[in-house]
Design a protein around this motif. Structure first.
Motif, PDB file in Angstrom:
ATOM      1  N   GLY A 125       0.743  -1.269   0.045  1.00 16.81           N
ATOM      2  CA  GLY A 125      -0.001  -0.139  -0.089  1.00 16.81           C
ATOM      3  C   GLY A 125       0.734   1.290   0.002  1.00 16.81           C
ATOM      4  N   SER A 126       2.327   1.125   0.338  1.00 15.00           N
ATOM      5  CA  SER A 126       3.289   2.313   0.093  1.00 15.00           C
ATOM      6  C   SER A 126       4.291   1.722  -0.677  1.00 15.00           C
ATOM      7  CB  SER A 126       3.594   2.905   1.498  1.00 15.00           C
ATOM      8  OG  SER A 126       4.050   1.621   2.341  1.00 15.00           O
ATOM      9  N   VAL A 127       5.310   1.585   0.220  1.00 14.34           N
ATOM     10  CA  VAL A 127       6.756   1.210  -0.654  1.00 14.34           C
ATOM     11  C   VAL A 127       6.531   0.152  -1.671  1.00 14.34           C
ATOM     12  CG1 VAL A 127       9.068   0.559  -0.384  1.00 14.34           C
ATOM     13  CG2 VAL A 127       8.077   2.291   1.134  1.00 14.34           C
ATOM     14  N   ALA A 128       6.013  -1.130  -1.233  1.00 12.43           N
ATOM     15  CA  ALA A 128       5.967  -2.323  -1.872  1.00 12.43           C
ATOM     16  C   ALA A 128       5.159  -2.023  -3.098  1.00 12.43           C
ATOM     17  CB  ALA A 128       5.600  -3.345  -1.189  1.00 12.43           C
ATOM     18  N   GLU A 129       3.865  -1.515  -2.945  1.00 14.00           N
ATOM     19  CA  GLU A 129       2.993  -1.333  -4.075  1.00 14.00           C
ATOM     20  C   GLU A 129       3.394  -0.218  -5.287  1.00 14.00           C
ATOM     21  OE1 GLU A 129      -1.559   0.547  -4.746  1.00 14.00           O
ATOM     22  OE2 GLU A 129      -0.972   0.302  -2.840  1.00 14.00           O
ATOM     23  N   ALA A 130       4.080   0.761  -4.717  1.00 14.72           N
ATOM     24  CA  ALA A 130       4.541   1.684  -5.595  1.00 14.72           C
ATOM     25  C   ALA A 130       5.945   1.006  -6.474  1.00 14.72           C
ATOM     26  CB  ALA A 130       5.182   2.975  -4.866  1.00 14.72           C
ATOM     27  N   VAL A 131       6.631   0.397  -5.832  1.00  7.93           N
ATOM     28  CA  VAL A 131       7.814  -0.416  -6.651  1.00  7.93           C
ATOM     29  C   VAL A 131       7.002  -1.400  -7.630  1.00  7.93           C
ATOM     30  CG1 VAL A 131       9.757  -1.972  -6.403  1.00  7.93           C
ATOM     31  CG2 VAL A 131       9.591  -0.143  -4.665  1.00  7.93           C
ATOM     32  N   LEU A 132       5.964  -2.378  -7.152  1.00 13.74           N
ATOM     33  CA  LEU A 132       5.581  -3.448  -7.952  1.00 13.74           C
ATOM     34  C   LEU A 132       4.866  -2.530  -9.208  1.00 13.74           C
ATOM     35  CD1 LEU A 132       3.875  -5.641  -5.377  1.00 13.74           C
ATOM     36  CD2 LEU A 132       5.501  -6.319  -7.184  1.00 13.74           C
ATOM     37  N   SER A 133       4.122  -1.387  -8.960  1.00 12.24           N
ATOM     38  CA  SER A 133       3.638  -0.693 -10.024  1.00 12.24           C
ATOM     39  C   SER A 133       4.250  -0.102 -11.053  1.00 12.24           C
ATOM     40  CB  SER A 133       2.499  -0.005  -9.367  1.00 12.24           C
ATOM     41  OG  SER A 133       2.908   1.224  -8.536  1.00 12.24           O
ATOM     42  N   ARG A 134       5.417   0.322 -10.543  1.00  9.33           N
ATOM     43  CA  ARG A 134       6.365   1.066 -11.364  1.00  9.33           C
ATOM     44  C   ARG A 134       7.505   0.701 -11.835  1.00  9.33           C
ATOM     45  NH1 ARG A 134       6.989   6.126  -7.348  1.00  9.33           N
ATOM     46  NH2 ARG A 134       8.412   6.545  -9.040  1.00  9.33           N
ATOM     47  N   SER A 135       8.039  -0.444 -11.270  1.00 10.70           N
ATOM     48  CA  SER A 135       9.376  -0.958 -11.559  1.00 10.70           C
ATOM     49  C   SER A 135       9.268  -1.681 -12.908  1.00 10.70           C
ATOM     50  CB  SER A 135       9.516  -2.244 -10.530  1.00 10.70           C
ATOM     51  OG  SER A 135      10.873  -2.587 -11.171  1.00 10.70           O
ATOM     52  N   PRO A 136      10.496  -1.298 -13.749  1.00  9.67           N
ATOM     53  CA  PRO A 136      10.413  -1.843 -15.166  1.00  9.67           C
ATOM     54  C   PRO A 136      11.035  -3.192 -15.134  1.00  9.67           C
ATOM     55  CG  PRO A 136      12.243  -0.443 -14.762  1.00  9.67           C
ATOM     56  CD  PRO A 136      11.273  -0.187 -13.582  1.00  9.67           C
TER      57      PRO A 136
END
Length: 302
Positions: A125-136
């Motif tokens: 919902g914060s760090v992990a979600e952001a990385v999952l949704s944006r990491s190439p």
């Protein structure tokens, strides 16, 4: 197929979940002959105007920096024991931004879900979600509930991989990726497809019930054909593979089946949030609940 994981980025905040992620990431790096950069991000935001608050925040940051250095030292010691070349960094910034910015230089991002609250929040919902949704690049997520297996001496970890597939282009890419990983690890794979059972409305007539049954039968037939195609790809790649077709709630079925394996692979649709992961909310539920590490493979939008 040659090993393709060479450079890992492993994030840690010193929490139990990230300690587990460090272990999983370094064990995989050791198996694949990869090196690792171990990262602890000091999260700095805006300075409060009140001098007293600034003083207390400085104290918290000093504590945070100390805990982060300890986490990095422990991770580096484990890397040495496993024979993995590594370096440690402690930059400042927003953790998700730092990780995503560095991601293109690595082959795999590894991080845990859930951690201590406060200045650092490695939480879904914060760090992990952001990385999952944006990491190439692929992201390996290790949940705090994960229990590393106890292996016999000289036993090789990560020998049984589960690849969840729904037949989409993105899950096909995850399949290709999983086969390459399995080949590099000398592992076996199981391809899993879950057919959802359609809900019969209360008072549904015979005609509607028969129509829904036909839809379910067609979905099962397509899933069986898809799994056989995946098995054929594995055979061509020289990877031992099995297939499993299940009926029911996809999240429940995948999470349960993952318990029998060392690693779960899934694909993603785009980079606009967890609700866009493969099979929509199914993958979100799996990542949140899986007690088995989940390797999420991105599928670039056309």
């Amino acid at each position: 197929m040659e090993p393709f994981f060479k450079h890992f980025l492993i994030a840690t905040d010193g929490s139990e979940s990230s300690d587990k992620a460090v272990r999983v990431g370094l064990e995989l790096a050791a198996r694949l002959g990869a090196d690792a950069e171990i990262l602890n991000v000091l999260e700095y935001g805006e300075e409060p105007a009140d001098p007293g608050l600034r003083t207390r925040l400085t104290m918290l940051r000093d504590i945070d920096r100390h805990h982060g250095k300890l986490a990095l030292e422990q991770a580096a010691e484990l890397a040495r024991k496993l024979g993995v070349g590594c370096r440690t960094l402690q930059p400042t910034g927003l953790p998700e931004q730092v990780i995503v910015q560095k991601a293109p230089d690595f082959d795999l991002i590894v991080l845990g879900t859930h951690g201590r609250s406060g200045v650092k929040r490695w939480v879904m919902g914060s760090v992990a979600e952001a990385v999952l949704s944006r990491s190439p690049k692929p992201v390996l997520v290790v949940h705090e509930s994960y229990t590393p297996p106890i292996l016999e001496p000289e036993a090789a970890p990560y020998q049984n991989l589960l690849i969840a597939t729904d037949g989409s282009d993105c899950s096909q890419q995850a399949t290709e990726y999983g086969l390459r990983l399995a080949k590099a690890l000398g592992a076996e794979v199981t391809f899993l497809s879950v057919v959802s059972m359609l809900t019969r409305p209360q008072g549904a007539g015979l005609a509607l019930s028969q129509a829904l049954s036909l839809v379910e039968e067609e979905a099962q037939t397509q899933a069986e054909a898809m799994l056989e195609q995946a098995r054929a790809k594995a055979q061509q790649a020289g990877v031992s593979a099995r297939v499993k077709l299940m009926q029911g709630r996809p999240v429940d079925a995948i999470v349960k089946q993952a318990l029998l394996h060392d690693l779960l692979l899934m694909g993603t649709h785009g980079r606009t949030g967890l609700d866009k992961l493969m099979m929509g909310s199914v993958a979100e539920g799996v990542v949140r609940r899986s007690q088995t590490p989940v390797l999420v493979v991105p599928c670039p939008e056309a």
